[in-house]
Design a protein around this motif. Structure first.
Motif, mmCIF file in Angstrom:
data_model
loop_
_atom_site.group_PDB
_atom_site.id
_atom_site.type_symbol
_atom_site.label_atom_id
_atom_site.label_comp_id
_atom_site.label_asym_id
_atom_site.label_seq_id
_atom_site.Cartn_x
_atom_site.Cartn_y
_atom_site.Cartn_z
ATOM 1 N N SER A 112 0.818 -1.221 0.000
ATOM 2 C CA SER A 112 0.000 0.000 0.000
ATOM 3 C C SER A 112 0.851 1.270 0.000
ATOM 4 N N THR A 113 2.158 1.097 0.165
ATOM 5 C CA THR A 113 3.066 2.242 0.190
ATOM 6 C C THR A 113 3.618 2.564 -1.195
ATOM 7 N N LEU A 114 3.495 1.635 -2.131
ATOM 8 C CA LEU A 114 4.113 1.801 -3.444
ATOM 9 C C LEU A 114 3.667 3.072 -4.163
ATOM 10 N N VAL A 115 2.378 3.235 -4.353
ATOM 11 C CA VAL A 115 1.883 4.387 -5.113
ATOM 12 C C VAL A 115 2.186 5.708 -4.399
ATOM 13 N N PRO A 116 1.934 5.825 -3.091
ATOM 14 C CA PRO A 116 2.284 7.083 -2.422
ATOM 15 C C PRO A 116 3.762 7.458 -2.593
ATOM 16 N N ALA A 179 -4.514 -4.007 -7.313
ATOM 17 C CA ALA A 179 -4.624 -3.064 -8.428
ATOM 18 C C ALA A 179 -5.647 -1.967 -8.154
ATOM 19 N N PHE A 180 -6.785 -2.343 -7.580
ATOM 20 C CA PHE A 180 -7.813 -1.332 -7.316
ATOM 21 C C PHE A 180 -7.401 -0.403 -6.175
ATOM 22 N N ILE A 181 -6.557 -0.887 -5.287
ATOM 23 C CA ILE A 181 -6.001 -0.007 -4.248
ATOM 24 C C ILE A 181 -5.095 1.026 -4.908
ATOM 25 N N PHE A 182 -4.261 0.564 -5.865
ATOM 26 C CA PHE A 182 -3.392 1.487 -6.594
ATOM 27 C C PHE A 182 -4.220 2.555 -7.303
ATOM 28 N N LEU A 183 -5.320 2.126 -7.911
ATOM 29 C CA LEU A 183 -6.179 3.056 -8.638
ATOM 30 C C LEU A 183 -6.800 4.074 -7.682
ATOM 31 N N SER A 184 -7.319 3.610 -6.565
ATOM 32 C CA SER A 184 -7.937 4.512 -5.591
ATOM 33 C C SER A 184 -6.932 5.519 -5.051
ATOM 34 N N GLN A 185 -5.731 5.038 -4.777
ATOM 35 C CA GLN A 185 -4.695 5.935 -4.256
ATOM 36 C C GLN A 185 -4.329 7.003 -5.287
ATOM 37 N N ILE A 215 -9.633 -6.786 -15.499
ATOM 38 C CA ILE A 215 -10.323 -6.828 -14.209
ATOM 39 C C ILE A 215 -11.155 -5.571 -13.957
ATOM 40 N N MET A 216 -11.097 -4.627 -14.876
ATOM 41 C CA MET A 216 -11.776 -3.350 -14.684
ATOM 42 C C MET A 216 -13.297 -3.512 -14.692
ATOM 43 N N THR A 217 -13.968 -2.723 -13.873
ATOM 44 C CA THR A 217 -15.425 -2.730 -13.826
ATOM 45 C C THR A 217 -15.950 -1.397 -14.358
ATOM 46 N N GLU A 218 -17.212 -1.411 -14.757
ATOM 47 C CA GLU A 218 -17.817 -0.186 -15.287
ATOM 48 C C GLU A 218 -17.846 0.911 -14.225
ATOM 49 N N ASP A 219 -18.139 0.543 -12.978
ATOM 50 C CA ASP A 219 -18.204 1.538 -11.912
ATOM 51 C C ASP A 219 -16.858 2.229 -11.710
#
Length: 280
Positions: A112-116, A179-185, A215-219
């Motif tokens: 969880s530290t990668l993107v920051p 991946a979705f954590i990376f996107l949210s961050q 793995i991407m969703t429409e939302d």
């Protein structure tokens, strides 16, 4: 009051007959730092390190270290340079104290530290960027990550979309569950008050989203579109044309449009900074 209490306990810990009792309070002391101002967190963590000295290494130590990391991470985006720099530096020093075997909590926290770290490295502040590089190296060493060499570089991403794409591909391939954590961050950094961070986050999103096609969703795609739509109003930016309401296009087509939109937006966002001297 929490920080003053920690100061008092540190003084008590210097007395041999009180050390064990104070060390037993470490988990509670660390938990008490949640939602505390970043400057006070820095002071408190420095003091807590003194309490750790001489403590036998047990599972409890690793749990407390992970909690310390959880406390420090939100302050990577603090508006004050000294707080950002100190928290990132302390984070790396705490990572150095971690020992095998790696627990799931350790792995999740460091991933969880990668993107920051990657995005903060691009903010254009030499002091902060240098701390990011050192901390990322420490995380990579402990986790045995094999990131692209450019991931450890402080050189700006301007006109280096292929470099960003390579980093994103590595992250998604290696940590698909995150991946979705990376996107949210990265979407959160797109709202940052510093223009340089908004700019690099858009570049990151533009490369990350295509890597997540399977793995991407429409939302989540709509969330990305909304974030980009908000950035259209960034000072000095020009309109970015995204597909409007109506029947949705093929996911691959929409991903291509998102990528094109983010690339177009990067060139007009404010926050261009002068190149830093190469590092690593």
């Amino acid at each position: 009051m929490k920080v003053l209490s920690i100061r008092g306990l540190v003084i008590l810990a210097r007395r041999t007959d009180k050390t064990a009792k104070v060390q037993a309070l470490l988990p509670s002391m660390v938990k008490g730092l949640k939602n505390v101002d970043g400057m006070l967190v820095v002071e408190a963590v420095h003091n807590l390190k003194a309490v750790f000295k001489g403590r036998d290494r047990k599972l409890m130590d690793s749990e407390v270290y992970v909690e310390m990391l959880q406390i420090l991470l939100p302050h990577f985006s603090d508006s004050r340079e000294d707080v950002r720099s100190s928290c990132i530096n302390l984070y790396g020093k705490v990572v150095q104290k971690l020992r095998a075997p790696r627990t799931q909590a350790m792995e999740e926290q460091l991933v969880s530290t990668l993107v920051p770290l990657l995005l903060t490295m691009q903010e254009g502040n030499a002091k902060v960027s240098q701390k990011c590089v050192k901390t990322l190296l420490r995380c990579s060493y402990f986790m045995a990550w094999e990131l692209p060499k450019r991931a450890y570089s402080r050189k700006p991403w301007d006109n280096q979309q292929q470099t960003v794409a390579k980093i994103c591909k590595c992250l998604v391939n290696t940590h698909q569950d995150s991946a979705f954590i990376f996107l949210s961050q990265s979407l959160e950094y797109a709202k940052n008050s510093r223009a340089s961070l908004r700019k690099c986050s858009v570049m990151f999103i533009g490369s990350l989203v295509p890597c997540m096609e399977s793995i991407m969703t429409e939302d989540r795609l709509n969330e990305v579109k909304a974030a980009l739509e908000n950035l259209r109003h960034d000072p000095g930016s020009i309109s970015v044309h995204l597909r409007g309401p109506g029947p949705g296009p093929h996911p691959g087509q929409l991903l291509a449009e998102l990528l094109a939109a983010t690339r177009g937006l990067v060139g007009v966002l404010p926050g261009h900074h002068a190149p830093l001297e190469p590092q690593l």
